[in-house]
Design a protein around this motif. Structure first.
Motif, short mmCIF file in Angstrom:
data_model
loop_
_atom_site.label_atom_id
_atom_site.label_comp_id
_atom_site.label_asym_id
_atom_site.label_seq_id
_atom_site.Cartn_x
_atom_site.Cartn_y
_atom_site.Cartn_z
N LYS A 33 19.62 -1.26 41.10
CA LYS A 33 20.88 -1.46 41.96
C LYS A 33 20.90 -2.01 43.73
O LYS A 33 20.96 -2.74 44.12
N GLU A 34 19.54 -0.90 44.12
CA GLU A 34 19.94 -1.08 45.58
C GLU A 34 18.15 -1.67 45.73
O GLU A 34 18.13 -2.61 47.14
N ASN A 35 17.25 -2.23 45.07
CA ASN A 35 16.43 -2.57 44.96
C ASN A 35 15.56 -4.24 44.19
O ASN A 35 13.87 -4.63 44.27
N GLY A 36 16.49 -4.44 43.12
CA GLY A 36 16.01 -5.31 41.97
C GLY A 36 14.95 -4.93 41.72
O GLY A 36 14.46 -6.22 40.48
N TYR A 37 14.34 -3.44 41.19
CA TYR A 37 13.47 -3.37 40.75
C TYR A 37 13.24 -3.83 39.38
O TYR A 37 14.77 -3.94 38.54
N GLY A 38 12.77 -4.24 38.12
CA GLY A 38 12.74 -4.75 36.78
C GLY A 38 12.47 -3.65 35.48
O GLY A 38 11.95 -2.07 36.78
N LEU A 39 13.23 -3.93 34.56
CA LEU A 39 12.69 -2.72 33.43
C LEU A 39 10.89 -1.96 33.58
O LEU A 39 10.78 -1.22 32.92
N SER A 40 10.66 -3.34 34.12
CA SER A 40 8.79 -2.27 34.52
C SER A 40 9.05 -1.38 35.11
O SER A 40 8.38 -0.75 35.14
N PHE A 152 6.71 -4.72 39.79
CA PHE A 152 8.34 -3.49 39.23
C PHE A 152 9.63 -4.23 39.22
O PHE A 152 10.73 -4.93 39.61
N GLY A 153 8.21 -6.04 38.90
CA GLY A 153 9.31 -7.32 38.53
C GLY A 153 9.57 -8.00 39.87
O GLY A 153 10.43 -8.55 39.95
N LYS A 154 9.26 -7.86 41.22
CA LYS A 154 9.28 -8.63 42.37
C LYS A 154 7.64 -8.67 43.37
O LYS A 154 6.98 -7.69 42.51
N LYS A 155 7.62 -9.43 44.24
CA LYS A 155 6.57 -8.44 45.00
C LYS A 155 6.99 -7.83 46.04
O LYS A 155 7.59 -7.87 46.68
N LEU A 156 5.90 -7.23 46.33
CA LEU A 156 6.07 -5.97 47.41
C LEU A 156 4.66 -5.71 47.45
O LEU A 156 3.92 -5.43 47.18
N THR A 157 4.73 -4.38 48.35
CA THR A 157 3.20 -3.48 48.35
C THR A 157 3.29 -2.05 48.55
O THR A 157 4.38 -1.27 48.90
N GLU A 158 2.93 -1.44 47.90
CA GLU A 158 2.46 -0.07 47.08
C GLU A 158 1.74 0.41 49.04
O GLU A 158 1.30 -0.53 48.71
N ARG A 159 2.21 2.01 48.68
CA ARG A 159 1.44 2.26 49.88
C ARG A 159 1.67 3.91 49.03
O ARG A 159 2.05 4.30 48.57
N ARG A 160 0.13 4.45 49.93
CA ARG A 160 -0.34 5.48 49.22
C ARG A 160 0.01 6.33 51.36
O ARG A 160 -0.99 6.04 51.34
N TYR A 161 0.46 7.70 50.93
CA TYR A 161 0.20 8.29 51.93
C TYR A 161 -0.30 9.74 51.44
O TYR A 161 0.41 10.46 50.51
N ASP A 162 -0.55 10.14 52.60
CA ASP A 162 -2.17 11.69 51.72
C ASP A 162 -1.79 12.89 52.78
O ASP A 162 -0.90 12.38 53.88
N LEU A 163 -1.77 14.05 52.71
CA LEU A 163 -0.99 15.05 53.31
C LEU A 163 -2.37 16.13 53.59
O LEU A 163 -2.03 16.62 52.55
N HIS A 164 -2.84 16.45 54.29
CA HIS A 164 -3.54 17.39 54.76
C HIS A 164 -3.00 19.09 55.36
O HIS A 164 -3.27 18.32 56.62
#
Length: 166
Positions: A33-40, A152-164
């Protein structure tokens, strides 16, 4: 609709039958609903939750199920990994956003890290999750990786965040 106060929300850390299924449902429903992500995306969430369920260790893993008036309204999961905790499935129903619940759960997550003697944590999200990213940054997470994705069914950028933790 009346404003919901943070102290009206109870937080349960015991994993119960139905919790993982609910988290999968909530992700599939809201992210579509909020981001248009698909079944994947829902399949991705189901796969990760299945892994968590099979490897669940109450000493090393933690869930925070937020409940209000007998209804599940939000969730956060800490999954043990070699030498780190992975923060996953951080989600709230829309009417429970903006009341301080995210900040409370981030504090609980970091406290759990300290109790377990874990110094490192990480999470994956997408560039579309501005409010969550702001919360992560305020709690000391740093952007460490970016990659283009169509997972996730559309173009986007996946991001990794780390905490130490020091």
């Amino acid at each position: 609709m009346r404003t919901i106060a943070l102290d009206e929300i109870s937080i349960r850390t015991t994993l119960l039958p139905g919790d993982l299924g609910y988290v999968a449902y909530l992700h599939g429903d809201l992210y579509t609903k909020e981001n248009g992500y698909g079944l994947s995306f829902e399949s991705y969430v189901l796969s990760g939750l299945g892994e968590f369920g099979h490897e669940y260790d109450a000493e090393k893993d933690r869930i925070w199920m937020c409940e209000h008036e007998g209804r599940r309204v939000g969730f956060l999961l800490a999954q043990h990994r070699p030498n780190a905790l992975q923060l996953r499935y951080f989600i709230f129903l829309p009417e429970y956003r903006g009341i301080g619940l995210g900040k409370k759960l981030m504090t609980e997550f970091i406290t759990f890290m300290q109790q377990c003697g874990v110094k490192d944590a990480y999470l994956w999200t997408t560039d579309e999750q501005d409010a969550a990213i702001s919360l992560y940054l305020r709690h000391g997470f740093k952007l460490t990786e970016e990659k283009p994705s169509t997972s996730f069914g559309k173009k986007l950028t996946e991001r990794r965040y780390d905490l130490h933790l020091v």
